[in-house]
Write a protein that holds these residues in place. Sequence first.
Motif, PDB file in Angstrom:
ATOM      1  N   ILE A  34      46.540 -14.089 -14.858  1.00 33.00           N
ATOM      2  CA  ILE A  34      47.233 -14.358 -13.389  1.00 33.00           C
ATOM      3  C   ILE A  34      46.851 -12.940 -12.742  1.00 33.00           C
ATOM      4  N   ARG A  35      47.438 -11.784 -13.404  1.00 29.25           N
ATOM      5  CA  ARG A  35      47.142 -10.337 -12.564  1.00 29.25           C
ATOM      6  C   ARG A  35      45.680 -10.232 -12.423  1.00 29.25           C
ATOM      7  N   ARG A  36      44.705 -10.555 -13.233  1.00 35.03           N
ATOM      8  CA  ARG A  36      43.597 -10.409 -12.894  1.00 35.03           C
ATOM      9  C   ARG A  36      42.975 -11.037 -11.835  1.00 35.03           C
ATOM     10  N   ALA A  37      43.230 -12.404 -11.820  1.00 36.55           N
ATOM     11  CA  ALA A  37      42.848 -13.311 -10.735  1.00 36.55           C
ATOM     12  C   ALA A  37      43.484 -12.949  -9.346  1.00 36.55           C
ATOM     13  N   LEU A  38      44.705 -12.472  -9.176  1.00 33.40           N
ATOM     14  CA  LEU A  38      45.301 -11.976  -8.142  1.00 33.40           C
ATOM     15  C   LEU A  38      44.314 -10.653  -7.451  1.00 33.40           C
ATOM     16  N   LYS A  39      44.204  -9.963  -8.359  1.00 35.94           N
ATOM     17  CA  LYS A  39      43.386  -8.578  -7.929  1.00 35.94           C
ATOM     18  C   LYS A  39      41.951  -9.118  -7.740  1.00 35.94           C
ATOM     19  N   THR A  40      41.192 -10.154  -8.430  1.00 41.44           N
ATOM     20  CA  THR A  40      39.939 -10.462  -8.017  1.00 41.44           C
ATOM     21  C   THR A  40      39.832 -11.160  -6.439  1.00 41.44           C
ATOM     22  N   TYR A  41      40.784 -12.007  -6.470  1.00 37.79           N
ATOM     23  CA  TYR A  41      41.115 -12.681  -5.052  1.00 37.79           C
ATOM     24  C   TYR A  41      41.029 -11.625  -4.062  1.00 37.79           C
ATOM     25  N   LYS A  42      42.047 -10.669  -4.047  1.00 35.91           N
ATOM     26  CA  LYS A  42      42.111  -9.759  -3.038  1.00 35.91           C
ATOM     27  C   LYS A  42      40.831  -9.222  -2.923  1.00 35.91           C
ATOM     28  N   ASP A  43      40.085  -8.592  -3.792  1.00 33.57           N
ATOM     29  CA  ASP A  43      39.046  -7.791  -3.900  1.00 33.57           C
ATOM     30  C   ASP A  43      37.874  -8.604  -3.358  1.00 33.57           C
ATOM     31  N   VAL A  44      37.789  -9.759  -3.612  1.00 34.64           N
ATOM     32  CA  VAL A  44      36.600 -10.882  -3.128  1.00 34.64           C
ATOM     33  C   VAL A  44      36.792 -10.741  -1.542  1.00 34.64           C
ATOM     34  N   ILE A  68      34.812   0.244   0.932  1.00 34.60           N
ATOM     35  CA  ILE A  68      35.286  -0.926   0.453  1.00 34.60           C
ATOM     36  C   ILE A  68      35.301  -1.121  -1.136  1.00 34.60           C
ATOM     37  N   LEU A  69      33.864  -0.539  -1.492  1.00 34.79           N
ATOM     38  CA  LEU A  69      33.623  -0.578  -2.981  1.00 34.79           C
ATOM     39  C   LEU A  69      34.366   0.251  -3.654  1.00 34.79           C
ATOM     40  N   ARG A  70      34.663   1.499  -3.130  1.00 33.91           N
ATOM     41  CA  ARG A  70      35.868   2.356  -3.786  1.00 33.91           C
ATOM     42  C   ARG A  70      37.080   1.552  -3.821  1.00 33.91           C
ATOM     43  N   SER A  71      37.721   0.952  -2.709  1.00 31.98           N
ATOM     44  CA  SER A  71      39.015   0.376  -2.745  1.00 31.98           C
ATOM     45  C   SER A  71      38.974  -0.719  -4.074  1.00 31.98           C
ATOM     46  N   VAL A  72      37.813  -1.669  -4.320  1.00 29.75           N
ATOM     47  CA  VAL A  72      38.175  -2.634  -5.204  1.00 29.75           C
ATOM     48  C   VAL A  72      37.883  -2.017  -6.584  1.00 29.75           C
ATOM     49  N   GLY A  73      37.555  -0.666  -6.704  1.00 34.77           N
ATOM     50  CA  GLY A  73      37.688  -0.113  -8.105  1.00 34.77           C
ATOM     51  C   GLY A  73      36.291   0.570  -8.627  1.00 34.77           C
ATOM     52  N   HIS A  87      26.317  -7.909  -3.254  1.00 28.27           N
ATOM     53  CA  HIS A  87      27.460  -8.620  -4.216  1.00 28.27           C
ATOM     54  C   HIS A  87      27.554  -7.894  -5.348  1.00 28.27           C
ATOM     55  N   ILE A  88      28.811  -7.572  -5.703  1.00 34.49           N
ATOM     56  CA  ILE A  88      29.002  -6.992  -7.007  1.00 34.49           C
ATOM     57  C   ILE A  88      29.808  -7.734  -7.703  1.00 34.49           C
ATOM     58  N   ASP A  89      30.095  -7.343  -9.079  1.00 33.43           N
ATOM     59  CA  ASP A  89      30.752  -8.339 -10.158  1.00 33.43           C
ATOM     60  C   ASP A  89      32.417  -7.744  -9.674  1.00 33.43           C
ATOM     61  N   ALA A  90      32.893  -8.501  -8.888  1.00 39.36           N
ATOM     62  CA  ALA A  90      34.393  -8.189  -8.231  1.00 39.36           C
ATOM     63  C   ALA A  90      35.303  -8.107  -9.453  1.00 39.36           C
ATOM     64  N   GLY A  91      35.061  -9.081 -10.498  1.00 35.57           N
ATOM     65  CA  GLY A  91      36.319  -8.910 -11.642  1.00 35.57           C
ATOM     66  C   GLY A  91      36.011  -7.751 -12.582  1.00 35.57           C
ATOM     67  N   HIS A  92      34.999  -6.965 -12.546  1.00 34.67           N
ATOM     68  CA  HIS A  92      34.672  -5.785 -13.239  1.00 34.67           C
ATOM     69  C   HIS A  92      34.248  -4.570 -12.437  1.00 34.67           C
TER      70      HIS A  92
END
Length: 195
Positions: A34-44, A68-73, A87-92
Amino acid sequence: MSSEKLSFTFLFLRKLGLNYSEKEYGKVSLWQVIRRALKTYKDVFLLKFGMNSWLLSPFLPRKIRPAILRSVGCHVGKDVFVGDTVHIDAGHADMLTIEDHAHIAGGVRLLCHQRNLRDYCVGDDYAKLGYIIKPVVLKKGCLVGMESFVMPGVTIGEGAIVGAGSLVTKDIPAWTIATGRPAKVIKQIPKREDA
């Protein structure tokens, strides 16, 4: 983790349509998913709507997209150029490093995970395969050409150029030009001779 809890998590994740490989279920709790999904949705959301805003287009390639890339990690250096529809691998995202002065042309995909096909055999369920998860590193001053794919575990060396439409599956040495599917080095970039 008990087998009852593992079974519940396994079944619940399957019901949600999350098809992790069975080997990974022991490492994953529902709360982690759930935590990872919420972060991924925000980042996407940030990546989709912030990276390609027509209103901000004059500032996007060198200021906004790297921010933006910095802000998503992602680890992004100074004066990085990021083209449109990258496109980047938002989950990683945390596994992506882009050093100073690197250039990423439009349409590039930077992937940090892929299915592990090493033990894939006739009759196996592809959805149950595990993943290979490895970092991607773009070294100082390199260029990844338009519509190229960079696969997990790849480092593109300092000053290297990857031709448009390439599929990069292995490291590209510094100061070389590589192109193709899969990308192969076709030229060593020469040193400038003093006149």
